[in-house]
Motif scaffolding. Structure first.
Motif, PDB file in Angstrom:
ATOM      1  N   LYS A   1       0.839  -1.206   0.000  1.00 51.33           N
ATOM      2  CA  LYS A   1       0.000   0.000   0.000  1.00 51.33           C
ATOM      3  C   LYS A   1       0.869   1.249   0.000  1.00 51.33           C
ATOM      4  CE  LYS A   1      -3.850   2.158   2.464  1.00 51.33           C
ATOM      5  NZ  LYS A   1      -4.752   2.090   3.638  1.00 51.33           N
ATOM      6  N   SER A   2       0.431   2.250  -0.747  1.00 53.02           N
ATOM      7  CA  SER A   2       1.178   3.505  -0.814  1.00 53.02           C
ATOM      8  C   SER A   2       1.191   4.183   0.548  1.00 53.02           C
ATOM      9  CB  SER A   2       0.544   4.433  -1.853  1.00 53.02           C
ATOM     10  OG  SER A   2       1.122   5.714  -1.785  1.00 53.02           O
TER      11      SER A   2
ATOM     12  N   THR B   1      -1.086   8.002   0.682  1.00 56.12           N
ATOM     13  CA  THR B   1      -2.482   8.030   0.221  1.00 56.12           C
ATOM     14  C   THR B   1      -3.176   9.336   0.588  1.00 56.12           C
ATOM     15  OG1 THR B   1      -3.094   6.851   2.268  1.00 56.12           O
ATOM     16  CG2 THR B   1      -2.778   5.526   0.283  1.00 56.12           C
TER      17      THR B   1
ATOM     18  N   GLU C   1      -3.413  11.567  -2.308  1.00 54.22           N
ATOM     19  CA  GLU C   1      -4.020  10.986  -3.510  1.00 54.22           C
ATOM     20  C   GLU C   1      -4.863  11.993  -4.283  1.00 54.22           C
ATOM     21  OE1 GLU C   1      -7.085   7.371  -4.144  1.00 54.22           O
ATOM     22  OE2 GLU C   1      -5.187   6.846  -3.195  1.00 54.22           O
ATOM     23  N   GLU C   2      -5.697  12.739  -3.573  1.00 56.34           N
ATOM     24  CA  GLU C   2      -6.573  13.696  -4.267  1.00 56.34           C
ATOM     25  C   GLU C   2      -5.765  14.813  -4.913  1.00 56.34           C
ATOM     26  OE1 GLU C   2      -9.959  16.940  -3.098  1.00 56.34           O
ATOM     27  OE2 GLU C   2     -10.062  14.989  -2.133  1.00 56.34           O
TER      28      GLU C   2
ATOM     29  N   ILE D   1      -3.139  12.552  -7.690  1.00 56.06           N
ATOM     30  CA  ILE D   1      -3.811  11.772  -8.728  1.00 56.06           C
ATOM     31  C   ILE D   1      -4.949  12.566  -9.364  1.00 56.06           C
ATOM     32  CG2 ILE D   1      -5.012   9.620  -9.247  1.00 56.06           C
ATOM     33  CD1 ILE D   1      -2.040   9.342  -8.494  1.00 56.06           C
TER      34      ILE D   1
ATOM     35  N   LEU E   1       2.200   5.180  -5.731  1.00 53.83           N
ATOM     36  CA  LEU E   1       0.884   5.814  -5.670  1.00 53.83           C
ATOM     37  C   LEU E   1       0.196   5.764  -7.033  1.00 53.83           C
ATOM     38  CD1 LEU E   1      -1.139   7.513  -3.944  1.00 53.83           C
ATOM     39  CD2 LEU E   1       0.011   9.547  -4.835  1.00 53.83           C
ATOM     40  N   CYS E   2       0.957   6.007  -8.088  1.00 47.46           N
ATOM     41  CA  CYS E   2       0.391   5.962  -9.444  1.00 47.46           C
ATOM     42  C   CYS E   2      -0.069   4.551  -9.799  1.00 47.46           C
ATOM     43  CB  CYS E   2       1.414   6.451 -10.463  1.00 47.46           C
ATOM     44  SG  CYS E   2       1.744   8.217 -10.406  1.00 47.46           S
TER      45      CYS E   2
ATOM     46  N   SER F   1      -0.948   2.130  -7.838  1.00 44.20           N
ATOM     47  CA  SER F   1      -2.116   1.717  -7.065  1.00 44.20           C
ATOM     48  C   SER F   1      -3.392   2.375  -7.565  1.00 44.20           C
ATOM     49  CB  SER F   1      -1.916   2.038  -5.579  1.00 44.20           C
ATOM     50  OG  SER F   1      -1.826   3.439  -5.379  1.00 44.20           O
ATOM     51  N   ASN F   2      -3.254   3.453  -8.349  1.00 42.19           N
ATOM     52  CA  ASN F   2      -4.412   4.132  -8.919  1.00 42.19           C
ATOM     53  C   ASN F   2      -4.551   3.892 -10.424  1.00 42.19           C
ATOM     54  OD1 ASN F   2      -5.865   6.234  -6.929  1.00 42.19           O
ATOM     55  ND2 ASN F   2      -3.707   6.074  -6.364  1.00 42.19           N
TER      56      ASN F   2
ATOM     57  N   SER G   1     -11.600  14.098  -9.652  1.00 41.13           N
ATOM     58  CA  SER G   1     -11.842  13.562  -8.307  1.00 41.13           C
ATOM     59  C   SER G   1     -12.627  14.506  -7.402  1.00 41.13           C
ATOM     60  CB  SER G   1     -10.519  13.188  -7.639  1.00 41.13           C
ATOM     61  OG  SER G   1      -9.671  14.320  -7.543  1.00 41.13           O
TER      62      SER G   1
END
Length: 393
Positions: A67-68, A71, A74-75, A78, A122-123, A125-126, A292
């Protein structure tokens, strides 16, 4: 037996061979031996076959990996990346790494190599991976057209109810506002080796405009998001005192992008005034793309509280079914550029540096451009998104 890496697609191929050979009387162990895998692996793959079929065939595992650790970004990272790609802007791990350093001091204090790997994880995982740029035809791909057609067929009953007025069918989107609009080409005498173009200083500065239109041709108050501290001097003193404060919603954000906070501000200052005259219980439908902050829990709760139905436009289809993209952004930007040229001409033809346009200059351009967008332009944009796939009989 040595370790080996087998893709999910190859695992499915082995399972199909297993079924055929079991049917012919062979044992699971002999099949496993012939493929160089352990029998326990075959049993595990058979148990997870449904998941394997749903996964990407190029993947090596059903898991998503570690897991990143960022997170919480993320908003900001990403979501920002998706917005850039919506506008056709190229991105890289390094570019997102710089973005993360700008918005998070703890991230900035980490070693550069560690930063890179944190962004990469992170990338991944998304679902963001490196892709080569391809030549895209001028017309939209057939797949996007088919998806848009299916989506429109689902949406038409929603917007065809008798008590839904066109003024309450709304589309909003963001568009970048560069402070300098000088192009990268110009007319020049053949043979000239050094070609220069005059532009204002600090020509990389930009803001973002959030524009919204209704199906009846009416316009909502525009929002301009400038780069700056959300609660800094510009946001709390300069912008509220602007002579355009009544005609625009004005705010600051670290990277001049839409986020949850200024999205909530857009709802309060732009959307609510537009819909407040509707009859009790009258529906409102708002179309937004897959950015998002458009569908975060905070924003969706706010929409629910004021009775707005949020409808997300499918990814990759905004160029054919989003009215602002189809017929509003270009005339708006053309009008902005025309005013920028007039502003540039005002400095005369003498040499020397031209100052960066002020925030008030940009506000003036937006107000003038938005006021000059007629209802017929907006109605044609809505009509085009519909008639592209449902021609008149």
């Amino acid at each position: 037996m040595g370790r080996q890496s087998i893709s999910n697609g190859h695992k499915l191929t082995i399972l199909r061979d297993l079924e055929e050979r079991l049917h012919n009387g062979e044992s699971l162990k002999s099949v496993a031996r012939s493929h160089g895998v352990d029998p326990s692996q075959l049993r595990k793959w058979r148990k997870n076959r449904e998941k394997l079929e749903m996964s990407s065939k190029g993947n090596k595992s059903l898991g998503k990996g570690k897991k990143s650790s960022i997170t919480h970004l993320e908003e900001l990272i990403i979501g920002w990346a998706h917005e850039l790609r919506e506008n056709g802007i190229g991105i890289s791990y390094c570019r997102l790494q710089v973005r993360a350093c700008q918005v998070d001091e703890n991230f900035r204090s980490k070693p550069k190599v560690q930063q890179y790997h944190m962004i990469r994880r992170l990338c991944m995982s998304n679902g963001l991976v490196v892709g080569r740029v391809t030549n895209v035809a001028k017309d939209p791909p057939q797949q996007a057209i088919d998806e848009a057609r299916e989506w429109l067929q689902e949406i038409r009953p929603v917007i065809s109810v008798s008590n839904l007025a066109q003024i309450y069918i709304i589309n909003m989107d963001q568009t970048p506002l560069p402070f300098s609009l000088a192009g990268q080409s110009t007319l020049e005498l053949r043979g000239t080796r050094s070609v220069t173009v005059r532009h204002s200083s600090n020509n990389k500065t930009r803001a973002t405009a959030s524009l919204a239109v209704a199906a009846d041709g009416s316009k909502l108050k525009p929002m301009i998001i400038f780069k700056g501290e959300p609660r800094g001097t510009v946001a709390t003193r300069e912008l509220p005192a602007s002579r355009y404060a009544n005609q625009l919603a004005l705010c600051c954000q670290h990277a001049a992008w839409q986020d949850n906070e200024n999205m909530s501000m857009w709802i309060d200052e732009c959307l609510v005034p537009h819909i407040q005259q509707r009859a009790d219980g009258a529906p409102v439908v708002l179309f937004l793309n897959h950015f998002s902050c458009h569908y975060s829990d905070i924003v969706k709760a706010k929409f629910d509280s004021i009775g707005v139905q949020l409808k997300l436009i499918p990814k990759g289809c905004t160029s054919v079914v989003q009215p602002i993209d189809v017929g509003v952004n270009k005339p708006f930007k053309d009008r902005i550029k025309s005013q920028w040229w007039e502003w540039m001409i005002g400095f005369g033809e003498d040499g020397g540096n031209i100052p960066t346009p002020s925030r008030e200059d940009v506000q003036h351009w937006v107000v003038e451009a938005w006021n000059s967008i007629g209802a017929h332009i907006i109605q044609n944009a809505w009509r085009k998104t519909d008639l592209s796939y449902f021609p008149e009989e």
